[in-house]
Design an enzyme around this catalytic site. Structure first.
Site, short mmCIF file in Angstrom:
data_model
loop_
_atom_site.label_atom_id
_atom_site.label_comp_id
_atom_site.label_asym_id
_atom_site.label_seq_id
_atom_site.Cartn_x
_atom_site.Cartn_y
_atom_site.Cartn_z
N SER A 1 0.85 -1.19 0.00
CA SER A 1 0.00 0.00 0.00
C SER A 1 0.88 1.24 0.00
CB SER A 1 -0.86 -0.04 1.26
OG SER A 1 -1.56 1.17 1.41
N ALA A 2 0.67 2.12 -0.98
CA ALA A 2 1.60 3.24 -1.18
C ALA A 2 1.58 4.26 -0.04
CB ALA A 2 1.30 3.93 -2.51
N CYS B 1 -10.69 0.31 24.33
CA CYS B 1 -11.48 1.54 24.41
C CYS B 1 -11.28 2.43 23.19
CB CYS B 1 -11.14 2.30 25.68
SG CYS B 1 -9.38 2.45 25.95
#
Lengths: 475, 475
Positions: free
Chosen positions: B197-198, B323
């Site tokens: 992913s770039a 949370c």
């Protein structure tokens, strides 16, 4: 250098460029994060969604951004089909939808679903009532119907509002592919789902829109993630989304005036091309159409050679001719309309196209077509039709029919039609020419040629190789 | 303002910005078109593919660009599974893969396939031989195995080369999710498919990579189109692709030096945080790890409050605490490792992070953690463990066991652990505390607390509401 292929992709609008630059600095972080860079990205995303939703005519929470118009179509159709699986597995589409819709329909069929293709008339328009008929005649439950707002190849606007009413009456959601029209205005009618693509209106590549009206059943097909309300997975392409929304707003502000201007230029092309170039068919609805798009086909012309010559003359256009397609089949749109596909040219004018550019195109076109025809040894303009052989005297009663067979096997569009045009004068009026051809385009272009030249097309039959097309000389 | 969440998304690299700007002007047209604008776009696309392929370590025709890393994972796994359907329907993944891999695995299971999750050790690393064992023990045919190059939450590098050998020996293709590591260097070992992913290396959003080695069976799941060799549908996001390739080359050129520098800064955080902040666990492999990423968890701390305080102090970090998750479950990575999840902080340094920024972080952190603990009424540092009650005198023979029940039902992380820590001193050594909790995080954090504080965790059982966790006081 005039670029006349807006329907493929538009140059980036200056507002898109400006917004993109700003968002590169402000919107690179993950909008799902709680720190300031994330909150800033979230604000940009929310603002872009609001602007885009306003232009689409939907609520912001009905709209998600996808990585492309194609992906919006794939996922929009799949999500609607999945949610209505109990209602049925039939998908209704028009025969002239964008390939992304037809590819999804084919995948649905391969997966066991069924598809109804609603036909169009010679202008490329589905007739009002056609969706109602398709929904009524479906033997099984219809899950979804799809109709484009306007055709991407010939510019004809579809009766979306009527189709939406017909679908609503049948309780079937309607998905409208608004890719070609969204920059010009909102989509009429009470559609259920809508898709679009930013690079078609001057936005950047990498952004599609998918709107799903509240109350429309929708179930994203997994895998998916928490992005974009669970409807469009993958990290948000935020700078591009911001640029898409900003440019949509900008092109809409100019749309009315620019549409009128371009409509005038397109009217000029529609009127002048048949005057300037012999044996041309202008296709698509002359009135109910996109303002910036016109398509015509030239007999005896190789589309690829024509594009090449126009490119040399510095005009960038596209074509639905078979020779310009990787599959060597003519455009499914021209086929569904039953019009000529050889020598096909689509001119779609970007915003801001100058009158002088269109005039230059009209000046250049006749010479370009003539050169391509000359290179192919095409008949001289209207030759075969204007100099018919003398009518043969007919004896009463049956006689052996004069029949000439032209073997065009292995030859590609437009050669079979050229060979037909060259020999039609050799049979007497009332005689028959049979063209043997294994070229997919002949199936469309031989009947279209007959229509244009006033000859009688008598049909096709399967031959040893390819098809045999039967033409009776009328004049 | 230090941004320490590179593992989520990196700010745009200057080279990416420059390349993007140039490609916006030169690369907006459809690269499938034959006119000059299209040819220019095609040249840019080809050059980007060559540059990216070189960085990945594959042939250009083995690499396609996708709209995101997530989409590369979805489509890479789906295509490999579809092509090997006859070999079997089992998918092997590590327990600590990115959610995109696990979501695809879940979809595969929902579709009737089977999934094996390979466990990891306390550092988050799958043990060598684990893939071989998973492949050997699979009762049915294994279609595909997936292993990340390095973990996105704790930075631990995985034994990809060994796993690839184990997979090759079993005749199973291995898909490597290289999203976190590709900017630092090529992926070792003989992988079959690779995704990335770039925006993780400083490229723009909207670009993923999917490499499929020649000879690896692959069948894109329809619908698809003719773009990117039929493996990634939709109009190419060309300007972003060009920027992605250019920035990958740029970050690689700086990678060795910058990795060494950031490794030093991370080493400092790893060493100093446990000295500066009491009751902290630094997690992940201390050696075999990404250079720029470190994760630690703080006892008695609410992760969301901690992130908020750090944000106020102008540090942007992320957390795997329950949370901070929309599902209120702790990170699946921390869970698979069996380490503390409360008060979790992931620091991932972007390229160019200054030493002074890290020092400022180390200065700020102790006060921030103390404030959050104070707000929660947490026990004073190491309180419960350093001041044990006097050892009770034991009579020989059985006696009724001292048992204290803490009702933490309805309370969220870190409250159950805080309440446990507060009462452990109230039972004699050898006595038992039972914590009732319906918080998902307690399941992970109560055993982790026992491990950290030298108490004996005796297990969990289902109670009327939630779970009952049993802890025996040892000191």
């Amino acid at each position: 250098m005039p670029y006349f292929d807006m329907a493929s992709s538009a140059p980036l609008h200056p507002v898109a460029r400006q917004a993109l630059l700003a968002a590169l600095d402000e919107g690179w972080a993950d909008p799902a994060r709680l720190y300031r860079e994330g909150r800033r990205a979230r604000l940009l995303l929310d603002a872009a969604r609001e602007a885009a939703a306003e232009a689409v005519g939907c609520r912001p929470d009905e709209l998600v951004f996808t990585p492309s118009g194609t992906r919006a179509v794939y996922d929009g159709i799949a999500g609607a089909l999945a949610a209505r699986r109990r209602a049925g597995r039939r998908l209704v589409v028009s025969a002239v939808e964008h390939s992304s819709v037809l590819h999804t329909a084919a995948a649905h069929e391969a997966d066991g679903g069924t598809v109804t293709e609603v036909p169009v008339d010679r202008t490329g328009r589905v007739t009002p009532g056609a969706y109602a008929a398709a929904l009524r005649e479906a033997p099984d439950g219809v899950a979804l119907a799809c109709l484009q707002s306007a055709n991407h190849e010939v510019g004809t606007r579809q009766p979306v509002a009527e189709a939406a009413e017909e679908c609503a009456a049948a309780g079937v959601p309607l998905l409208v592919d608004a890719a070609q029209s969204l920059g010009w205005g909102p989509t009429e009618g009470n559609w259920s789902l809508l898709t679009a693509s930013a690079h078609k209106w001057g936005g950047p590549a990498g952004v599609g829109l998918l709107a799903v009206r509240k109350g429309v059943r929708f179930r994203t097909v997994p895998p998916t993630d928490e992005r974009e309300s669970g409807r469009s997975p993958g990290f948000e392409n935020l700078p591009a989304v911001v640029a898409a929304a900003a440019s949509l707003r900008a092109v809409r502000a100019e749309a009315a005036a620019e549409a009128e201007r371009l409509r005038g230029l397109v009217d000029r092309i529609r009127a002048r091309v048949p005057e300037l170039v012999p044996d041309v068919e202008v296709v698509g609805d002359p009135e109910r159409r996109l303002p910036h798009l016109v398509t015509f086909s030239c007999l005896y012309v190789d589309g690829e050679a024509l594009l090449h010559e126009l490119d040399r003359a510095e005009f960038s256009v596209s074509s639905g001719s078979s020779c310009t397609s990787s599959t060597l089949t003519p455009s499914h749109v021209l086929r569904a309309m039953g019009v000529l596909s050889e020598g096909n040219v689509r001119v779609s004018l970007p915003r801001g196209t100058a009158e002088a550019e269109v005039d230059r195109f009209l000046e250049a076109l006749p010479g370009v077509v003539a050169r391509v025809r000359e290179g192919l040894g095409a008949p001289t303009p209207a030759g075969a039709a204007v100099t018919p052989d003398p009518e043969p005297e007919r004896e009463p009663g049956p006689e052996p029919e004069v029949e000439l067979v032209v073997d065009s096997l292995g030859k590609r569009c437009p050669i079979p039609v050229i060979e037909l045009a060259k020999v039609i004068g050799e049979v007497p009026v009332g005689g028959v020419v049979v063209v043997l051809s294994d070229d997919e385009a002949a199936r469309l272009d031989i009947p279209a040629w007959c229509e244009m030249r006033g000859q009688t097309y008598e049909g096709e039959r399967t031959a040893d190789r390819g098809m045999a097309y039967r033409i009776r000389r009328r004049a």
